[in-house]
Design a protein around this motif. Structure first.
Motif, PDB file in Angstrom:
ATOM      1  N   PHE A   1       0.820  -1.200   0.000  1.00  0.00           N
ATOM      2  CA  PHE A   1       0.000   0.000   0.000  1.00  0.00           C
ATOM      3  C   PHE A   1       0.863   1.263   0.000  1.00  0.00           C
ATOM      4  O   PHE A   1       2.003   1.241   0.480  1.00  0.00           O
ATOM      5  CB  PHE A   1      -0.902   0.029   1.243  1.00  0.00           C
ATOM      6  CG  PHE A   1      -1.989  -1.008   1.239  1.00  0.00           C
ATOM      7  CD1 PHE A   1      -3.044  -0.910   0.351  1.00  0.00           C
ATOM      8  CD2 PHE A   1      -1.958  -2.076   2.127  1.00  0.00           C
ATOM      9  CE1 PHE A   1      -4.060  -1.867   0.347  1.00  0.00           C
ATOM     10  CE2 PHE A   1      -2.958  -3.029   2.129  1.00  0.00           C
ATOM     11  CZ  PHE A   1      -4.014  -2.925   1.237  1.00  0.00           C
ATOM     12  N   PRO A   2       0.329   2.382  -0.495  1.00  0.00           N
ATOM     13  CA  PRO A   2       1.050   3.657  -0.390  1.00  0.00           C
ATOM     14  C   PRO A   2       1.238   4.051   1.074  1.00  0.00           C
ATOM     15  O   PRO A   2       0.367   3.797   1.911  1.00  0.00           O
ATOM     16  CB  PRO A   2       0.126   4.642  -1.114  1.00  0.00           C
ATOM     17  CG  PRO A   2      -0.801   3.810  -1.938  1.00  0.00           C
ATOM     18  CD  PRO A   2      -0.950   2.503  -1.214  1.00  0.00           C
ATOM     19  N   ASP A   3       2.354   4.695   1.375  1.00  0.00           N
ATOM     20  CA  ASP A   3       2.656   5.127   2.744  1.00  0.00           C
ATOM     21  C   ASP A   3       2.017   6.498   3.009  1.00  0.00           C
ATOM     22  O   ASP A   3       2.704   7.502   3.236  1.00  0.00           O
ATOM     23  CB  ASP A   3       4.169   5.191   2.959  1.00  0.00           C
ATOM     24  CG  ASP A   3       4.819   3.823   2.932  1.00  0.00           C
ATOM     25  OD1 ASP A   3       4.145   2.843   3.280  1.00  0.00           O
ATOM     26  OD2 ASP A   3       6.001   3.734   2.538  1.00  0.00           O
ATOM     27  N   ILE A   4       0.697   6.535   3.039  1.00  0.00           N
ATOM     28  CA  ILE A   4       0.002   7.824   3.142  1.00  0.00           C
ATOM     29  C   ILE A   4       0.184   8.438   4.526  1.00  0.00           C
ATOM     30  O   ILE A   4       0.463   9.634   4.652  1.00  0.00           O
ATOM     31  CB  ILE A   4      -1.494   7.645   2.837  1.00  0.00           C
ATOM     32  CG1 ILE A   4      -1.682   7.086   1.422  1.00  0.00           C
ATOM     33  CG2 ILE A   4      -2.229   8.982   2.974  1.00  0.00           C
ATOM     34  CD1 ILE A   4      -3.111   6.744   1.085  1.00  0.00           C
ATOM     35  N   VAL A   5       0.041   7.640   5.575  1.00  0.00           N
ATOM     36  CA  VAL A   5       0.156   8.171   6.937  1.00  0.00           C
ATOM     37  C   VAL A   5       1.543   8.761   7.160  1.00  0.00           C
ATOM     38  O   VAL A   5       1.692   9.886   7.670  1.00  0.00           O
ATOM     39  CB  VAL A   5      -0.146   7.068   7.975  1.00  0.00           C
ATOM     40  CG1 VAL A   5       0.220   7.533   9.375  1.00  0.00           C
ATOM     41  CG2 VAL A   5      -1.613   6.674   7.918  1.00  0.00           C
ATOM     42  N   GLN A   6       2.563   8.024   6.779  1.00  0.00           N
ATOM     43  CA  GLN A   6       3.932   8.494   6.966  1.00  0.00           C
ATOM     44  C   GLN A   6       4.197   9.755   6.150  1.00  0.00           C
ATOM     45  O   GLN A   6       4.831  10.710   6.630  1.00  0.00           O
ATOM     46  CB  GLN A   6       4.921   7.392   6.586  1.00  0.00           C
ATOM     47  CG  GLN A   6       4.830   6.150   7.464  1.00  0.00           C
ATOM     48  CD  GLN A   6       3.831   5.103   6.958  1.00  0.00           C
ATOM     49  OE1 GLN A   6       2.841   5.440   6.307  1.00  0.00           O
ATOM     50  NE2 GLN A   6       4.088   3.833   7.269  1.00  0.00           N
ATOM     51  N   SER A   7       3.695   9.787   4.909  1.00  0.00           N
ATOM     52  CA  SER A   7       3.952  10.933   4.034  1.00  0.00           C
ATOM     53  C   SER A   7       3.213  12.175   4.516  1.00  0.00           C
ATOM     54  O   SER A   7       3.776  13.280   4.544  1.00  0.00           O
ATOM     55  CB  SER A   7       3.531  10.605   2.599  1.00  0.00           C
ATOM     56  OG  SER A   7       4.302   9.537   2.079  1.00  0.00           O
ATOM     57  N   LEU A   8       1.953  12.008   4.901  1.00  0.00           N
ATOM     58  CA  LEU A   8       1.195  13.162   5.381  1.00  0.00           C
ATOM     59  C   LEU A   8       1.811  13.712   6.659  1.00  0.00           C
ATOM     60  O   LEU A   8       1.943  14.936   6.829  1.00  0.00           O
ATOM     61  CB  LEU A   8      -0.258  12.760   5.607  1.00  0.00           C
ATOM     62  CG  LEU A   8      -1.205  13.868   6.089  1.00  0.00           C
ATOM     63  CD1 LEU A   8      -1.203  15.053   5.142  1.00  0.00           C
ATOM     64  CD2 LEU A   8      -2.624  13.326   6.268  1.00  0.00           C
TER      65      LEU A   8
END
Length: 483
Positions: free
Chosen positions: A109-116
């Protein structure tokens, strides 16, 4: 003998009296928490503004066939969110339902939490005095069972994190909520969680009291980002396991930002927060009319637009959950008037790797086809990964289109002032950029232009549909649903 009979009669009266007193209390508690006054500012309809600037962003995951051959993703939404944060100069306000990186699925999955988190921390580091506010749902702490390390890292950096006070909202499951309010809401005596976490096995254990709160189902379900330059209203959560879902977002500029901020400030205030900033932007002319709506104001407006459709109009819907009785009736009546009704729905086949029962969409489709005598057309999204999580309505008439997009499922919980929801309504002239782009989006999916985006109605209308329809009807009657 008479003495014993008298004692038995006394006990019987005490028992019956106690049961009656409890039932009165139970019913009273249910009625109060089902219909109690909403916090100030909830169920909001902003002013109608004009603009030339409305942009569409979509996320899609698709493949060549049902097996997932040649699976690809086109993900635009969170790249735009990151850009908005990076370009902000005065403030950033975010309101998101889900925010954690965990999953039990064997998918990259995309690392959305980490990136945001990284973008917000960098912005705070670069501009220490800039207000950055992250409003979210207590789901992200297991309803008080543990801390969320990413949100905690934000707080340590000076970002204000506000957890929505769900107790201030109305209860949507009255049979359970009566017991919860009388007995269970007072049971938070545990220090640490000890029950396996149903959300994902990697997550911390949960307390019994947290599960009891979870079962009293309601949420701050909004997905909103606001800066002094723009606002984005989306169906997408910053949640890694949701990173391959189909979603849609609309980005706007202008005075409507103050309407969005006013609606978010209401949540801040009843959840222990303070005021939010405002923008100084004059009203302008433009080809698009835009309005910000929340909670039941969404239902009122959408029903009015559906009921106004005429023969020759087209109603397109791309929807994760469709179950609200008023909406279903409006669709059937529109089809009977000669309106072309085309629905692209999630088959409700899976949720984060767990098989689902097909509720509510499959029995709802069975009902819609029957009631409309097959006038309504339905295609299922081919969910090779994730869900078709979109909540997009596109009503096209002879001269203009009316568009709704945001966080809102078309269900009772979302539309009857239980959950907190967010929606942007746009009235766009035909052949405007947004109108052309939306028509192209729906036709691409409907005709499987370039991939197998959607499947025939019959694929999920099997012999179980009647059983599912019975279960669905009982759930709706008793209000014991998760949708």
């Amino acid at each position: 003998m008479k003495k014993k009979m008298k004692q038995w009669s006394t006990r019987k009266r005490i028992v019956i009296g106690s049961l009656c007193a409890f039932m009165l209390l139970y019913i009273g508690v249910i009625l109060w928490h089902t219909y109690k006054p909403l916090p100030a500012g909830v169920s909001y309809a902003g002013e109608i503004h004009r603009t030339d600037d409305v942009q569409l962003f979509t996320d899609l995951t698709f493949a060549e066939d049902r097996k997932g051959t040649g699976m690809k993703s086109e993900l635009e939404i969170f790249d735009e969110v990151y850009t908005m944060i990076d370009e902000a100069e005065e403030f950033v306000v975010l309101d998101f339902f889900l925010f954690d990186p965990y999953s039990d699925e064997n998918i990259d999955f995309p690392d959305i939490v980490q990136s945001l988190t990284a973008h917000l921390l960098l912005k705070k580091q670069q501009h220490p005095d800039m207000p950055i506010i992250f409003i979210t749902d207590p789901y992200n702490t297991g309803y008080g069972s543990y801390t969320n390390e990413w949100l905690e890292e934000m707080e340590d950096a000076g970002i204000q994190v506000v957890y929505t006070d769900l107790d201030r909202l109305r209860d949507s499951t009255p049979i359970y909520s009566g017991f919860y309010r009388i007995f269970f809401q007072w049971t938070d005596f545990e220090q640490d969680g000890w029950l396996p976490n149903a959300m994902a096995s990697q997550m911390d254990d949960m307390k019994l009291s947290s599960y009891l709160k979870l079962f009293n189902i309601k949420a701050n379900h909004r997905k909103v980002v606001i800066t002094e330059k723009a606002g984005l209203i989306s169906s997408a959560n910053p949640h890694n396991a949701s990173g391959l879902h189909g979603n849609a977002a609309l980005k706007v500029t202008g005075p409507i930002l103050n309407d969005m901020l006013e609606a978010e400030e209401a949540v801040m205030k009843f959840s222990g927060g303070g005021d939010l900033p405002r923008v100084d932007v004059p009203e302008a002319d433009g080809e698009y009319q835009i309005q910000y709506l929340t909670e039941s104001k969404i239902l009122n407006s959408l029903l009015s637009d559906l009921e106004s459709t005429e023969k020759g109009d087209t109603i397109w819907m791309g929807m994760f959950y469709l179950a609200k009785r008023d909406i279903l009736s409006a669709l059937v009546e529109a089809a009977e008037r000669g309106v072309e009704v085309k629905l692209i729905l999630d088959p409700n086949a899976n949720a984060f790797g767990n098989e689902k029962t097909g509720l509510p969409n499959r029995p709802v489709v069975n009902e819609l086809l029957e009631d409309s005598e097959n006038r309504i057309q339905v295609r299922w999204y081919n969910t090779v990964a994730g869900q078709y999580h979109t909540k997009l309505v596109y009503i096209k008439s002879e001269e203009q289109s009316v568009i709704y997009n945001g966080a809102t499922n078309l269900t009772e919980r979302s539309l009857d002032d239980y959950n907190l929801e967010s929606e942007l309504k746009v009235i766009a002239p035909n052949s405007s950029d947004l109108d052309v782009e939306l028509e192209g989006y729906f036709k691409r999916l409907w005709t499987n232009d370039g991939a197998m985006y959607t499947l025939d109605t019959e694929v999920y209308q099997d012999e179980m549909s009647f059983i599912q329809r019975g279960i669905y009807g009982m759930q709706v009657l008793l209000k014991l649903t998760t949708f």
